[in-house]
Write a protein that holds these residues in place. Structure first.
Motif, PDB file in Angstrom:
ATOM      1  N   SER A 151       0.792  -1.231   0.000  1.00 39.45           N
ATOM      2  CA  SER A 151       0.000   0.000   0.000  1.00 39.45           C
ATOM      3  C   SER A 151       0.827   1.284   0.000  1.00 39.45           C
ATOM      4  CB  SER A 151      -0.928   0.012   1.223  1.00 39.45           C
ATOM      5  OG  SER A 151      -0.146  -0.045   2.423  1.00 39.45           O
ATOM      6  N   TYR A 152       2.136   1.159  -0.113  1.00 41.74           N
ATOM      7  CA  TYR A 152       2.972   2.364  -0.097  1.00 41.74           C
ATOM      8  C   TYR A 152       4.235   2.138  -0.925  1.00 41.74           C
ATOM      9  CZ  TYR A 152       5.962  -0.163   3.187  1.00 41.74           C
ATOM     10  OH  TYR A 152       6.784  -1.097   3.748  1.00 41.74           O
ATOM     11  N   VAL A 153       4.914   3.242  -1.216  1.00 42.83           N
ATOM     12  CA  VAL A 153       6.200   3.211  -1.904  1.00 42.83           C
ATOM     13  C   VAL A 153       7.185   4.046  -1.095  1.00 42.83           C
ATOM     14  CG1 VAL A 153       7.462   3.806  -4.008  1.00 42.83           C
ATOM     15  CG2 VAL A 153       5.102   3.003  -4.173  1.00 42.83           C
ATOM     16  N   ASN A 154       8.378   3.521  -0.891  1.00 42.89           N
ATOM     17  CA  ASN A 154       9.452   4.319  -0.306  1.00 42.89           C
ATOM     18  C   ASN A 154      10.130   5.107  -1.429  1.00 42.89           C
ATOM     19  OD1 ASN A 154       9.297   3.472   2.454  1.00 42.89           O
ATOM     20  ND2 ASN A 154      10.204   1.520   1.847  1.00 42.89           N
ATOM     21  N   LEU A 155      10.127   6.410  -1.317  1.00 46.50           N
ATOM     22  CA  LEU A 155      10.681   7.266  -2.356  1.00 46.50           C
ATOM     23  C   LEU A 155      12.030   7.834  -1.930  1.00 46.50           C
ATOM     24  CD1 LEU A 155       7.472   9.336  -3.214  1.00 46.50           C
ATOM     25  CD2 LEU A 155       8.380   7.384  -4.493  1.00 46.50           C
ATOM     26  N   GLU A 156      12.992   7.743  -2.833  1.00 46.94           N
ATOM     27  CA  GLU A 156      14.260   8.459  -2.699  1.00 46.94           C
ATOM     28  C   GLU A 156      14.499   9.128  -4.046  1.00 46.94           C
ATOM     29  OE1 GLU A 156      17.637   6.901  -0.802  1.00 46.94           O
ATOM     30  OE2 GLU A 156      16.509   5.770   0.712  1.00 46.94           O
ATOM     31  N   LEU A 157      14.107  10.390  -4.140  1.00 49.29           N
ATOM     32  CA  LEU A 157      14.047  11.087  -5.422  1.00 49.29           C
ATOM     33  C   LEU A 157      14.923  12.330  -5.450  1.00 49.29           C
ATOM     34  CD1 LEU A 157      10.160  11.166  -5.969  1.00 49.29           C
ATOM     35  CD2 LEU A 157      11.759   9.363  -6.667  1.00 49.29           C
ATOM     36  N   TRP A 158      15.415  12.610  -6.655  1.00 50.68           N
ATOM     37  CA  TRP A 158      15.988  13.912  -6.960  1.00 50.68           C
ATOM     38  C   TRP A 158      14.869  14.730  -7.593  1.00 50.68           C
ATOM     39  CZ3 TRP A 158      21.668  14.861  -8.000  1.00 50.68           C
ATOM     40  CH2 TRP A 158      22.471  13.847  -7.489  1.00 50.68           C
ATOM     41  N   ASP A 159      14.510  15.830  -6.987  1.00 52.54           N
ATOM     42  CA  ASP A 159      13.452  16.691  -7.517  1.00 52.54           C
ATOM     43  C   ASP A 159      14.072  18.018  -7.921  1.00 52.54           C
ATOM     44  OD1 ASP A 159      11.248  18.219  -8.085  1.00 52.54           O
ATOM     45  OD2 ASP A 159      10.201  17.840  -6.205  1.00 52.54           O
ATOM     46  N   THR A 160      14.358  18.182  -9.207  1.00 45.58           N
ATOM     47  CA  THR A 160      15.090  19.371  -9.665  1.00 45.58           C
ATOM     48  C   THR A 160      14.208  20.610  -9.768  1.00 45.58           C
ATOM     49  OG1 THR A 160      14.751  18.825 -12.014  1.00 45.58           O
ATOM     50  CG2 THR A 160      16.725  17.947 -10.946  1.00 45.58           C
ATOM     51  N   ARG A 161      12.938  20.502  -9.399  1.00 46.25           N
ATOM     52  CA  ARG A 161      12.107  21.703  -9.302  1.00 46.25           C
ATOM     53  C   ARG A 161      12.489  22.514  -8.071  1.00 46.25           C
ATOM     54  NH1 ARG A 161       6.386  19.307  -8.712  1.00 46.25           N
ATOM     55  NH2 ARG A 161       7.641  18.006  -7.302  1.00 46.25           N
ATOM     56  N   LYS A 162      13.208  21.887  -7.157  1.00 45.43           N
ATOM     57  CA  LYS A 162      13.545  22.521  -5.884  1.00 45.43           C
ATOM     58  C   LYS A 162      14.994  23.005  -5.879  1.00 45.43           C
ATOM     59  CE  LYS A 162      10.261  19.587  -3.372  1.00 45.43           C
ATOM     60  NZ  LYS A 162      10.072  18.655  -2.242  1.00 45.43           N
ATOM     61  N   SER A 163      15.331  23.810  -4.890  1.00 43.95           N
ATOM     62  CA  SER A 163      16.704  24.277  -4.736  1.00 43.95           C
ATOM     63  C   SER A 163      17.608  23.092  -4.406  1.00 43.95           C
ATOM     64  CB  SER A 163      16.785  25.317  -3.622  1.00 43.95           C
ATOM     65  OG  SER A 163      16.441  24.733  -2.372  1.00 43.95           O
ATOM     66  N   LYS A 164      18.895  23.263  -4.629  1.00 51.10           N
ATOM     67  CA  LYS A 164      19.835  22.155  -4.444  1.00 51.10           C
ATOM     68  C   LYS A 164      19.802  21.586  -3.030  1.00 51.10           C
ATOM     69  CE  LYS A 164      23.092  23.234  -8.127  1.00 51.10           C
ATOM     70  NZ  LYS A 164      24.512  23.518  -8.480  1.00 51.10           N
ATOM     71  N   LYS A 165      19.627  22.424  -2.034  1.00 58.11           N
ATOM     72  CA  LYS A 165      19.647  21.936  -0.654  1.00 58.11           C
ATOM     73  C   LYS A 165      18.390  21.126  -0.304  1.00 58.11           C
ATOM     74  CE  LYS A 165      17.645  26.049   1.547  1.00 58.11           C
ATOM     75  NZ  LYS A 165      17.830  27.053   2.625  1.00 58.11           N
TER      76      LYS A 165
END
Length: 310
Positions: free
Chosen positions: A40-54
């Protein structure tokens, strides 16, 4: 907007998360038996380049809703389809009698004529786009990431109302929209590059080994040089990336990919390390087309016997 994501794949899951965070209702359609398998869930480890580098790295346990049936009288506004090219015909066959009034977004690559490939679905309900994302699952953890830019295009003289609605959907979720004027050629160029990469994966055994090998990345450039005449014979225009990569010496292509595109600290490298995509289909499709046009692709012939072993 109420959105149905087709399958719990790498691409669909990432954009589902982004769209749900933008305030939309997102659910998944999965094959029978997969709901229990996936959980029922997913563990996410993502790079989201919409956000600032930090703030770019996202780590989250994300609860999802899945269904193993799509009823004819559903209330989805958008059905999001991002599948492998060889899976499109099966998706279309199942979806055509169940599409209702939903817009169907094909966020996929094509080697066929895209309009013919999806023709059982009403033409005026289809939107075409292409993701800027990648990665892979390791168990129930998705190691992935997406770029800020997403591609869209149309085969009509002007974008339709549904085209504009979907572009607005992604724009409001923080993505930058890039419109391809010759979408078919752009997709075919991308498919050709995939085939050039897949041929090296067939030799080495994994994407990780390819991007970690200067010799293999040189080989991607050599493969693309062989494939370019097939694109031309098909009537495809060469996009800027294909023109550059196919005109440079293969060693120069390998150098650029080693030190720029797939440098060990880059997002592209991180995504490829977890890419477990089953390769071979793109290579076989290019070989078939090359034989049709009487074009020799000896580097692809060398790996043809490895395709059935995947």
């Amino acid at each position: 907007m109420k959105i149905l994501i087709w399958g719990r794949g790498v691409i669909g899951t990432q954009y589902a998360w982004a769209l749900e965070n933008a305030g939309h209702t997102v659910e998944f359609y999965v094959r029978e038996g997969r709901k229990a398998q996936y959980g029922s869930y997913v563990n996410l480890e993502l790079w989201d380049t919409r956000k600032s580098k930090k703030d770019r790295i996202v780590k989250e346990k994300w609860d999802i809703v899945m269904h193993e049936e799509l009823k004819e009288h559903h209330d989805y506004d958008l059905i999001f389809v991002s599948v492998n090219p060889e899976q499109i015909s099966g998706v279309v066959k199942y979806l055509a009698p169940r599409v209702g009034n939903a817009t169907v977004l094909f966020f996929s690559n094509f080697w066929q004529d895209p309009q013919l490939a999806v023709s059982p679905i009403p033409r005026n309900q289809i939107v075409y786009g292409f993701p800027g994302a990648g990665g892979g699952f390791e168990g129930n953890t998705l190691y992935g990431g997406f770029y800020k830019t997403v591609q869209f295009g149309t085969f009509e003289s002007q974008p339709t109302k549904r085209d504009l609605e979907v572009r607005k959907l992604f724009s409001q979720a923080g993505f930058k929209i890039m419109v391809q004027k010759d979408l078919k050629s752009w997709l075919w160029n991308h498919f050709a590059f995939n085939a050039a990469m897949e041929a090296e994966v067939l030799k080495s055994g994994s994407f990780k080994k390819v991007i970690s090998s200067r010799e293999a990345l040189d080989g991607v450039g050599r493969n693309l040089k062989e494939i370019t005449p097939v694109l031309k014979a098909r009537g495809s225009k060469l996009d800027p990336l294909t023109l550059v990569l196919s005109s440079l010496p293969p060693k120069a292509v390998g150098f650029i990919m080693t030190h720029v595109v797939f440098s060990p600290k880059s997002m592209a490298y991180a995504l490829m390390v977890h890419n477990h995509f089953k390769v071979g289909h793109a290579v076989q499709e290019i070989i078939t087309a090359a034989r049709k046009y009487g074009i020799k692709v000896p580097r692809l012939y060398e790996v043809e016997n490895l395709i059935t072993e995947q």
